[in-house]
Design an enzyme around this catalytic site. Structure first.
Site, PDB file in Angstrom:
ATOM      1  N   ASP B  56       0.768  -1.029   0.314  1.00  0.00           N
ATOM      2  CA  ASP B  56      -0.161  -0.502   0.597  1.00  0.00           C
ATOM      3  C   ASP B  56       0.928   1.189  -0.105  1.00  0.00           C
ATOM      4  OD1 ASP B  56       0.078   1.432   3.319  1.00  0.00           O
ATOM      5  OD2 ASP B  56       0.634  -0.288   2.992  1.00  0.00           O
ATOM      6  N   ARG B  58       0.499   4.391   2.420  1.00  0.00           N
ATOM      7  CA  ARG B  58      -0.196   4.757   3.282  1.00  0.00           C
ATOM      8  C   ARG B  58       2.051   5.198   4.466  1.00  0.00           C
ATOM      9  NH1 ARG B  58      -5.529   4.888   6.981  1.00  0.00           N
ATOM     10  NH2 ARG B  58      -5.941   5.902   4.653  1.00  0.00           N
ATOM     11  N   LYS B  72       6.846   1.811  -1.069  1.00  0.00           N
ATOM     12  CA  LYS B  72       7.381   0.881  -0.076  1.00  0.00           C
ATOM     13  C   LYS B  72       8.304  -0.338  -0.959  1.00  0.00           C
ATOM     14  CE  LYS B  72       3.245   2.309   3.099  1.00  0.00           C
ATOM     15  NZ  LYS B  72       2.899   1.510   3.637  1.00  0.00           N
ATOM     16  N   SER B 168       0.992  -4.426   9.450  1.00  0.00           N
ATOM     17  CA  SER B 168      -0.225  -3.949  10.139  1.00  0.00           C
ATOM     18  C   SER B 168      -1.877  -4.820   9.505  1.00  0.00           C
ATOM     19  CB  SER B 168      -0.376  -2.037  11.073  1.00  0.00           C
ATOM     20  OG  SER B 168      -0.186  -2.005  10.066  1.00  0.00           O
TER      21      SER B 168
END
Lengths: 235, 273
Positions: B56, B58, B72, B168
């Site tokens: 992702d 963020r 990332k 996470s």
């Protein structure tokens, strides 16, 4: 290296003001195999003889011209093992520069850092100067460049240069043949002809090595068959 | 050879000199500086021709989104990429460092880098820092020995898996993989599955969000699909734009120089050194 009992320099001045060890190192270079470089308008070519001590040596395993970064290559005259150490150090320095500045190292900077290493070995304790002179060929934002680095640590930018055995003949040949508007292919042919001048025996793709860098800024060592093609064109 | 090398610890490894000082400072009430964490969903899977990595975009600083479109998936070698979760600075620095080491290794050996080389360099670095370098990585690539996918934990342990998730949002993404993964996926099926897994993380985990990045690595080729999916576009953008009306009228403009201008006379007497 610092605190040992042998931390005095082995390279000391003679009464005439010369560093004799460096003179001897230059002699070692002068008895090494001929290598030369030519800066063309759109690239640089470096070349060397690859005379092996016996026909039994597997010539494909020997590579005298090395890549330091994708856009910088180097050839040496003199002691092969010494050049390996310098190539290793230079590659690491180029990588460290990139890590710090996120910019591919400019040719002058890499040459300067390599020259600094060579100079350190003329002044540090317990070591001897390197027995090689390097010809560094690169292409960066300032265009094509050719530098020679000597065992003393001095470096010079050349339009065309030669080192090793037969250097005076090679240099006078280059002086006659060199033109500023020369293009890379012409430069390769001139390099081959210069090597041929002092070559003992039959020149072929297996006993010379040629490295080129052009506008694409990628340093490439030519394969033996590519060298053969150029040899035939130069005939 | 220079004298400057003597200042580095002679025996190598981590120097614990400052740990006592740090403990003392914490006891005295010093709060350690906060860092940018990537509450993240990163995934990888092996398909029939190679490896697909996804992430992702963020980056969070506590409850705040610090970067809506960060990268990332990090480059390690032309045939190896690495996704990073954890502290953003740690993942960036460690992947950069190992990428640099791999480049030097390629020069010295004249060969393509192997995934296990990157794996070993990363895990030994992380182990020597005893988990303080908070980087959880999904490393994938294709080399002469075939396609490989590994996960690396901050303390330095590794797993070798056919499909992996970290961060996470790993539970949300793993749920998708566990139900839909099978061996021998084609490229399109694999990319679709990876995008689905990342989307699951984006929508179900607060620490992950924004867009989906995908990287497909096959023998001799890699495709870095930055922002492969944008499931969170900014839907309403005001047509009127923003204008700030002038509240104060300008009556008069007068410029007073603070200093007299100095005249420069060429060819005067040279200054004495």
């Amino acid at each position: 290296m610092g605190d040992s009992q042998y931390s005095f320099s082995l390279t000391t001045f003679s009464p005439s003001g010369k560093l004799v060890q460096i003179e001897h190192a230059l002699t070692a270079v002068g008895s090494g195999q001929t290598s030369l470089g030519i800066k063309a308008s759109n690239g640089v070519v470096i070349a060397t003889e690859k005379k092996l001590p016996s026909i039994l040596v597997d010539e494909a395993s020997v590579q005298k011209i090395q890549t330091l970064t994708p856009n910088i290559g180097v050839v040496y005259s003199g002691m092969g093992p010494d050049s390996r150490v310098l190539v290793r150090k230079s590659r690491k320095q180029a990588e460290q520069y990139y890590r710090l500045y996120k910019e591919p190292i400019p040719v002058t900077q890499l040459v300067r850092e390599t020259a600094t290493v060579m100079q350190e070995f003329t002044q540090s304790g317990g070591v001897r100067p390197f027995g090689v002179s390097l010809l560094v060929a690169g292409y960066d934002d300032k265009g094509p460049q050719l530098y020679q680095v000597d065992p003393s640590g001095s470096y010079f930018s050349w339009k065309a240069s030669a080192m090793g055995k037969n250097v005076s003949n090679a240099k006078s040949f280059l002086e006659k043949r060199y033109t500023e508007e020369m293009e890379l292919d012409d430069a390769v042919h001139t390099a081959i002809l210069t090597l041929k001048e002092g070559f003992e025996g039959q020149i072929s793709g297996k006993n010379i090595e040629i490295g080129v860098i052009g506008n694409d800024r990628i340093f490439k060592v030519l394969s033996p068959s590519e060298v053969e093609d150029y040899l035939q064109e130069a005939e | 050879m220079s004298r400057f090398e003597e200042s580095a610890p002679a025996k190598g490894g981590f120097s614990f000199d400052l740990c006592k000082r740090n403990e003392m400072l914490v006891q005295k009430g010093l709060k350690p500086s906060s860092y940018l964490k990537t509450g993240t969903t990163i995934v990888g899977l092996v398909f029939q021709d190679g490896v697909i990595l996804g992430a992702d975009t963020r980056a969070t600083e506590g409850p705040i989104v610090a970067d809506k479109n960060c990268e990332k998936i990090h480059y390690m070698a032309p045939n190896i990429y690495c996704c990073g979760a954890g502290t953003a600075a740690d993942t960036e620095a460690v992947t950069d460092m190992v990428s640099s080491q791999l480049k030097l290794h390629r020069f010295h050996t004249g060969r393509e880098s192997r995934v296990v080389t990157a794996l070993t360099l990363l895990k030994s670095h992380l182990f020597s820092y005893q988990g303080h370098v908070s980087a959880a990585l999904v490393l994938g690539g294709v080399d002469v020995t075939g396609p490989h996918l590994h996960t690396i934990y901050p303390h330095g342990s590794t797993d070798t898996l056919p499909f992996a998730t970290m961060g996470s949002g790993s539970l949300a993404a793993m749920a998708i993989f566990e139900s839909k993964y099978r061996e021998g996926l084609t490229r399109d099926e694999g990319v679709k599955l990876v995008a689905e897994a990342i989307s699951s993380g984006i929508f179900n985990d607060l620490g992950s969000g924004s867009n989906v990045d995908v990287c497909v690595i096959t023998k001799g080729k890699r495709e870095y699909l930055r922002n492969y999916m944008l499931p969170n576009p900014r839907t309403y953008v005001s047509q009127k734009g923003y204008s700030f009306s002038k509240k104060t009228e300008v009556l008069m403009t007068k410029i007073t120089p603070l200093r007299e201008l100095v005249e420069v006379i060429e060819g005067g007497d040279a200054m004495e050194e």
